[in-house]
Design a protein around this motif. Structure first.
Motif, PDB file in Angstrom:
ATOM      1  N   HIS A  95      -1.555  13.780 -30.068  1.00 23.23           N
ATOM      2  CA  HIS A  95      -2.318  13.075 -29.027  1.00 23.23           C
ATOM      3  C   HIS A  95      -3.779  13.530 -29.070  1.00 23.23           C
ATOM      4  O   HIS A  95      -4.063  14.730 -29.187  1.00 23.23           O
ATOM      5  CB  HIS A  95      -1.729  13.382 -27.645  1.00 23.23           C
ATOM      6  N   PRO A  96      -4.733  12.581 -28.981  1.00 30.77           N
ATOM      7  CA  PRO A  96      -6.151  12.943 -29.060  1.00 30.77           C
ATOM      8  C   PRO A  96      -6.576  14.013 -28.063  1.00 30.77           C
ATOM      9  O   PRO A  96      -7.425  14.866 -28.373  1.00 30.77           O
ATOM     10  CB  PRO A  96      -6.875  11.615 -28.784  1.00 30.77           C
ATOM     11  N   ASP A  97      -5.971  13.986 -26.884  1.00 28.36           N
ATOM     12  CA  ASP A  97      -6.350  14.978 -25.870  1.00 28.36           C
ATOM     13  C   ASP A  97      -5.828  16.374 -26.198  1.00 28.36           C
ATOM     14  O   ASP A  97      -6.312  17.364 -25.641  1.00 28.36           O
ATOM     15  CB  ASP A  97      -5.811  14.565 -24.493  1.00 28.36           C
ATOM     16  N   ASP A  98      -4.828  16.456 -27.089  1.00 27.09           N
ATOM     17  CA  ASP A  98      -4.233  17.757 -27.422  1.00 27.09           C
ATOM     18  C   ASP A  98      -4.705  18.300 -28.763  1.00 27.09           C
ATOM     19  O   ASP A  98      -4.402  19.453 -29.106  1.00 27.09           O
ATOM     20  CB  ASP A  98      -2.704  17.640 -27.455  1.00 27.09           C
ATOM     21  N   GLU A 100      -7.602  19.247 -30.141  1.00 28.13           N
ATOM     22  CA  GLU A 100      -8.461  20.432 -30.179  1.00 28.13           C
ATOM     23  C   GLU A 100      -7.662  21.705 -29.897  1.00 28.13           C
ATOM     24  O   GLU A 100      -7.841  22.732 -30.579  1.00 28.13           O
ATOM     25  CB  GLU A 100      -9.586  20.285 -29.147  1.00 28.13           C
ATOM     26  N   SER A 101      -6.752  21.643 -28.935  1.00 25.85           N
ATOM     27  CA  SER A 101      -5.921  22.805 -28.610  1.00 25.85           C
ATOM     28  C   SER A 101      -5.011  23.162 -29.780  1.00 25.85           C
ATOM     29  O   SER A 101      -4.831  24.347 -30.106  1.00 25.85           O
ATOM     30  CB  SER A 101      -5.083  22.514 -27.360  1.00 25.85           C
ATOM     31  N   TYR A 120       2.264  20.249 -26.971  1.00 27.73           N
ATOM     32  CA  TYR A 120       1.391  19.100 -27.198  1.00 27.73           C
ATOM     33  C   TYR A 120       2.246  17.857 -27.387  1.00 27.73           C
ATOM     34  O   TYR A 120       3.479  17.933 -27.523  1.00 27.73           O
ATOM     35  CB  TYR A 120       0.472  19.321 -28.396  1.00 27.73           C
ATOM     36  N   ARG A 121       1.573  16.716 -27.417  1.00 18.19           N
ATOM     37  CA  ARG A 121       2.266  15.435 -27.525  1.00 18.19           C
ATOM     38  C   ARG A 121       2.161  14.870 -28.944  1.00 18.19           C
ATOM     39  O   ARG A 121       1.092  14.935 -29.564  1.00 18.19           O
ATOM     40  CB  ARG A 121       1.686  14.439 -26.522  1.00 18.19           C
ATOM     41  N   TYR A 129       4.243   8.598 -26.902  1.00 17.76           N
ATOM     42  CA  TYR A 129       4.023  10.034 -27.049  1.00 17.76           C
ATOM     43  C   TYR A 129       5.092  10.806 -26.283  1.00 17.76           C
ATOM     44  O   TYR A 129       5.478  10.425 -25.173  1.00 17.76           O
ATOM     45  CB  TYR A 129       2.649  10.435 -26.515  1.00 17.76           C
ATOM     46  N   TRP A 131       6.356  15.022 -25.380  1.00 13.82           N
ATOM     47  CA  TRP A 131       5.926  16.420 -25.377  1.00 13.82           C
ATOM     48  C   TRP A 131       6.851  17.269 -26.262  1.00 13.82           C
ATOM     49  O   TRP A 131       8.063  17.108 -26.240  1.00 13.82           O
ATOM     50  CB  TRP A 131       5.952  16.990 -23.956  1.00 13.82           C
TER      51      TRP A 131
END
Length: 442
Positions: A95-98, A100-101, A120-121, A129, A131
């Motif tokens: 997932h784009p929001d995850d 970087e982490s 992450y997803r 998506y 988890w």
């Protein structure tokens, strides 16, 4: 003992060769055995990897993806291929929001040679998506050097959704509790305001009644002793005027309370007719100056233009002006009052200026609510209804009221009303809005 015809020196190299051959044989056999063990371990690893429900992966010492089990390919709907770049294949499903982490935590684990863990997803073959909890550990040799990484990705989507649902429920419960607290606070305030209003109303109503009672008792006592001759015409007129003042005051108090009830029920009558606003305000000022119960020496000046005609309820506009003058007289403590009637762009304005103590900014909205006042009821008499009634009457005419004031410099109340002659349109205006829960608690 030496063998005949064989030199001792020639036997030494041969022995060395034989020893080296034996060593090579042993090492070769050991190497084959180790390779067999490694192959067997790899086969066992793959067998285990394919038998578990999690997605399983392995990576080289630098962290490059080397292996994924079939669960991984099944989730993404992919087919295994020798030409696949595994590093690029899996990262595009994060997932784009995850992303970087994922990258930062994996880099940190590799650099610090520590176990890796992250949530992450990943996007599955259905485009949705889910988890996952990903964990990885470094595998080290006998010398403590990392030779590879292995790890799993466990589907925790249901747990995450359950936690999210629980958090949402808790949030809703918190909101409900907060709303109940606000309602409780408002209810307590309404009850307190009602009790204060009942106390004020009792006091305000009792004052003129007590005065009437005392005047009546004194008059009866004088008449019983001296007869009707004790009241010559001029004294009788003064006594009647006193009675009239108290009755008028009682009438105003009762009318204010009835208006609040009408406002609460949304049925206060508004009877529109063509009227000249300047004349209406001027007449009301004259009535106020001559009204019973107000000091005749009150200095009120009026300036007005002549051509302000529109649809107005004469009685209600008179009530607006009377209440504003009453407010200015009470708080101005006998200081001059200035009234202006102006017009601009089909909007008529009534301005009432006083030289009272002024109104603090934080109170300038509150004073138009029922039973509210800028000062204590112990300082200024009244029920705290006048300005609220004014604001509702003005709103029923399609206008608005505001106040401009600074502490110590008096106040100016500004009433703005449309004055174009449109009786059919204005007659359809909603009358007065309902009073808040405070009014309903009466």
């Amino acid at each position: 003992m030496k063998s005949p015809g064989v030199s001792f020196e020639i036997g030494v190299p041969l022995a060395i060769i034989m020893v080296c051959g034996i060593i090579y044989f042993l090492l070769h056999r050991e190497r084959k055995f180790r390779l067999y063990q490694i192959k067997k371990q790899d086969e066992d690893f793959v067998n285990i990897a394919e038998s578990i429900p999690q997605m399983l992966w392995s990576a080289t010492e630098p962290g490059e993806a080397k292996y994924f089990n079939n669960r991984w390919y099944e989730y993404f709907g992919l087919i295994q291929s020798e030409n696949q770049d595994l590093n690029l294949t899996w990262i595009k499903y994060v997932h784009p929001d995850d992303l970087e982490s994922v990258i930062s935590r994996w880099s940190r684990a590799k650099n610090e040679k520590l176990p890796y863990e992250n949530e992450y997803r990943l996007k599955g073959k259905d485009g949705q998506y889910r988890w996952f909890l990903s964990r990885g550990i470094p595998v080290k040799d006998s010398h403590g050097k990392i030779i590879k990484w292995i790890g799993t990705a466990t589907d925790i989507h249901q747990n995450k959704e359950a936690i999210r649902a629980k958090d949402e429920l808790l949030n809703l419960l918190d909101q409900e509790i907060a709303a109940r607290k606000v309602q409780q606070t408002e209810l307590e305030r309404a009850i307190k305001t009602r009790d204060e209003f009942m106390s004020m109303a009792s006091h305000e109503l009792k004052t003129p009644l007590t005065s009437l009672q005392l005047q009546t008792q004194m008059s009866k006592k004088i008449i019983s002793k001296e007869g009707l001759s004790a009241f010559p015409p001029e004294k009788l007129i003064k006594l009647i005027q006193t009675f009239d003042n108290q009755v008028t005051r009682l009438g105003r108090l009762v009318e204010d309370m009835l208006d609040v009830v009408r406002i609460n029920q949304g049925r206060i009558p508004i009877n529109l007719e063509i009227a000249n606003l300047g004349e209406l305000v001027t007449d009301t000022v004259e009535k106020f100056n001559s009204a019973s119960g107000w000091p005749r020496e009150q200095d009120i000046s009026v300036s007005s233009i002549d051509s302000i005609e529109g649809n107005f309820d004469r009685f209600r506009i008179e009530q607006v002006v009377f209440n504003l003058l009453s407010n200015a007289a009470k708080y101005g403590d006998g200081t001059p009052i200035k009234v202006e009637v102006l017009a601009k762009d089909n909007t008529a304005s009534i301005l009432v200026h006083d030289k009272g103590p002024g109104i603090a900014l934080e109170n300038q909205e509150r004073i138009f609510k029922p039973f509210e006042r800028a000062t204590s009821s112990r300082q200024i008499s009244g029920l705290g209804l006048g300005l609220h009634i004014v604001s509702q009457i003005v709103a029923a005419h399609g206008g608005e009221i505001k106040v401009k004031s600074t502490l110590g410099h008096g106040a100016t109340f500004i009433v703005e009303l449309p004055y174009v002659t449109q009786p059919a349109d204005l007659l359809q205006r909603p009358h007065l809005s309902a009073v808040s829960q405070i009014g309903q608690s009466l």
